[in-house]
Design a protein around this motif. Structure first.
Motif, mmCIF file in Angstrom:
data_model
loop_
_atom_site.group_PDB
_atom_site.id
_atom_site.type_symbol
_atom_site.label_atom_id
_atom_site.label_comp_id
_atom_site.label_asym_id
_atom_site.label_seq_id
_atom_site.Cartn_x
_atom_site.Cartn_y
_atom_site.Cartn_z
ATOM 1 N N GLY A 11 0.824 -1.193 0.000
ATOM 2 C CA GLY A 11 0.000 0.000 0.000
ATOM 3 C C GLY A 11 0.860 1.245 0.000
ATOM 4 N N PRO A 12 0.262 2.410 0.260
ATOM 5 C CA PRO A 12 1.027 3.660 0.285
ATOM 6 C C PRO A 12 2.182 3.576 1.277
ATOM 7 N N PRO A 13 3.342 4.123 0.939
ATOM 8 C CA PRO A 13 4.510 3.960 1.799
ATOM 9 C C PRO A 13 4.440 4.785 3.079
ATOM 10 N N ALA A 60 22.057 10.975 4.869
ATOM 11 C CA ALA A 60 22.029 9.540 4.574
ATOM 12 C C ALA A 60 20.595 9.060 4.389
ATOM 13 N N TYR A 61 19.683 9.529 5.246
ATOM 14 C CA TYR A 61 18.294 9.103 5.120
ATOM 15 C C TYR A 61 17.643 9.700 3.873
ATOM 16 N N GLU A 62 17.978 10.931 3.545
ATOM 17 C CA GLU A 62 17.424 11.529 2.327
ATOM 18 C C GLU A 62 17.876 10.746 1.102
ATOM 19 N N GLU A 63 19.147 10.330 1.089
ATOM 20 C CA GLU A 63 19.638 9.503 -0.011
ATOM 21 C C GLU A 63 18.930 8.154 -0.035
ATOM 22 N N ALA A 64 18.678 7.593 1.139
ATOM 23 C CA ALA A 64 18.009 6.290 1.210
ATOM 24 C C ALA A 64 16.595 6.369 0.639
ATOM 25 N N PHE A 65 15.889 7.457 0.901
ATOM 26 C CA PHE A 65 14.548 7.627 0.330
ATOM 27 C C PHE A 65 14.623 7.537 -1.194
ATOM 28 N N ASP A 72 8.571 8.276 -3.063
ATOM 29 C CA ASP A 72 8.145 9.588 -3.532
ATOM 30 C C ASP A 72 7.193 10.189 -2.510
ATOM 31 N N ARG A 73 7.713 11.060 -1.682
ATOM 32 C CA ARG A 73 6.953 11.786 -0.656
ATOM 33 C C ARG A 73 6.122 10.828 0.215
ATOM 34 N N PRO A 74 6.765 9.902 0.896
ATOM 35 C CA PRO A 74 6.043 9.001 1.789
ATOM 36 C C PRO A 74 5.581 9.733 3.046
ATOM 37 N N ALA A 75 4.630 9.139 3.752
ATOM 38 C CA ALA A 75 4.328 9.574 5.107
ATOM 39 C C ALA A 75 5.429 9.058 6.020
ATOM 40 N N VAL A 76 5.686 9.772 7.115
ATOM 41 C CA VAL A 76 6.746 9.382 8.037
ATOM 42 C C VAL A 76 6.218 9.420 9.463
ATOM 43 N N VAL A 77 6.533 8.367 10.220
ATOM 44 C CA VAL A 77 6.188 8.277 11.636
ATOM 45 C C VAL A 77 7.492 8.154 12.415
ATOM 46 N N GLY A 78 7.677 8.994 13.419
ATOM 47 C CA GLY A 78 8.889 8.936 14.230
ATOM 48 C C GLY A 78 8.550 8.862 15.698
ATOM 49 N N MET A 79 9.252 7.999 16.421
ATOM 50 C CA MET A 79 8.969 7.756 17.832
ATOM 51 C C MET A 79 10.160 8.176 18.696
ATOM 52 N N SER A 114 14.409 20.014 7.168
ATOM 53 C CA SER A 114 15.573 20.206 6.302
ATOM 54 C C SER A 114 15.244 20.004 4.829
ATOM 55 N N PHE A 115 14.275 19.109 4.561
ATOM 56 C CA PHE A 115 13.882 18.801 3.176
ATOM 57 C C PHE A 115 12.358 18.909 3.073
ATOM 58 N N PRO A 116 11.836 20.141 2.955
ATOM 59 C CA PRO A 116 10.385 20.350 3.054
ATOM 60 C C PRO A 116 9.557 19.606 2.012
ATOM 61 N N GLN A 117 10.140 19.183 0.902
ATOM 62 C CA GLN A 117 9.382 18.471 -0.134
ATOM 63 C C GLN A 117 9.560 16.963 -0.064
ATOM 64 N N LEU A 118 10.231 16.470 0.959
ATOM 65 C CA LEU A 118 10.568 15.049 1.024
ATOM 66 C C LEU A 118 9.392 14.179 1.459
ATOM 67 N N LEU A 119 8.531 14.694 2.347
ATOM 68 C CA LEU A 119 7.458 13.907 2.936
ATOM 69 C C LEU A 119 6.097 14.393 2.467
ATOM 70 N N SER A 120 5.082 13.568 2.729
ATOM 71 C CA SER A 120 3.702 13.986 2.474
ATOM 72 C C SER A 120 2.948 14.248 3.766
ATOM 73 N N ARG A 121 3.248 13.474 4.813
ATOM 74 C CA ARG A 121 2.636 13.647 6.132
ATOM 75 C C ARG A 121 3.652 13.259 7.190
ATOM 76 N N LEU A 122 3.437 13.778 8.397
ATOM 77 C CA LEU A 122 4.397 13.559 9.468
ATOM 78 C C LEU A 122 3.646 13.270 10.763
ATOM 79 N N VAL A 123 4.039 12.173 11.431
ATOM 80 C CA VAL A 123 3.481 11.822 12.741
ATOM 81 C C VAL A 123 4.634 11.770 13.728
#
Length: 270
Positions: A30-32, A85-90, A96-103, A116-125
């Protein structure tokens, strides 16, 4: 690796001009959604299993925390290099602009990536992230890490005796594996606190205004590690963000309030 819901596979991507191999656990369809783990390292927990029912979950392992590759942390000198490193990994993973969850620690990483990369994500939790500091509300990170191991759960959970909380901190059932698990956990914390010790303040407060995606901030009202006042601190610095503070809940929301946490996260991602 099987979780009972989805098969989890390991993908390795080379970043930093080939100097660093990042291990990424992947499951679902499904969506990343990208998940950044807390200080002790990546454990494939029930929250990720449930997210994998509707999403393709990508969970990077912080450099050095992957079993068999402990020295990878030496290739990352600064927090900025870690973000790069994480931006390169994406890009290497074709995300392509995945949602991201960070704990917790992962929330700091997720928030700084979004800033740092405002166009990298689509949503942030953000699940009770570290990364800010207030003198009137000190974060008890040093106290937790240097304190007796038997007191760890009191920093993480409002109800450390609950089944969900115990599952998150349980050691392997095989006694022969316990020493290895303890050593790995200690090494993992050493690798992550390279960017969080003694205070995880790298100027994130001055960058949060750059976050330009819908953001959900979740916190436990009874967080003994990172006081709940930081929920409004993050939300006030991220334009248009939504904040939810959960009652009867400590730092590890998925342990004290697993259903409420999962429902809020999945509702927001939809």
């Amino acid at each position: 690796m099987s979780t009972g819901i989805a098969d989890v596979r390991d993908e390795v991507v080379e970043v930093c001009d080939g100097r660093l191999a990042l291990h990424v656990k992947v499951a679902g369809d499904g969506p990343p959604v990208v998940f950044f783990h807390p200080l002790p390292g990546l454990e494939w927990q029930p929250l990720l299993d449930r997210l994998a029912e509707r999403h393709t979950v990508y969970a990077p392992e912080h450099p050095g925390t992957s079993p068999g590759d402990p020295q990878a942390i030496r290739e990352v000198h600064t927090l900025w290099e870690l973000l790069l490193a994480y931006e390169e990994a994406f890009r290497a993973l074709g995300l392509d602009r995945p949602a991201v969850v960070g704990m917790s620690f992962g929330g700091m990483i997720a928030a700084d990536l979004a800033a740092s990369f405002p166009q990298l994500l689509s949503r942030l939790v953000l699940l009770s992230p570290i990364g800010l500091w207030r003198d009137d509300a000190p974060i008890r990170l040093v106290e937790m890490i240097t304190g007796p191991p038997e007191e760890l759960s009191s920093y993480l959970f409002k109800h450390p005796e609950s089944e969900a909380a115990q599952a998150l901190i349980a050691l392997p059932e095989d006694p022969d594996r316990v020493p290895t698990a303890i050593a790995q956990g200690a090494w993992n914390i050493g690798c992550t606190t390279k960017f969080a010790w003694p205070i995880a303040d790298h100027g994130l407060a001055r960058r949060l205004h750059r976050i330009a995606v819908p953001t959900l901030v979740l916190w436990g009202r009874d967080d003994a590690l990172v006081p709940a006042v930081y929920a409004e601190e993050f939300a006030g610095r991220i334009a248009g963000s939504r904040v939810e503070v959960l009652d009867d809940c400590g730092h590890a929301l998925q342990g004290d309030q697993p259903e409420r946490t999962f429902n809020l996260v999945t509702e927001f991602l939809r």
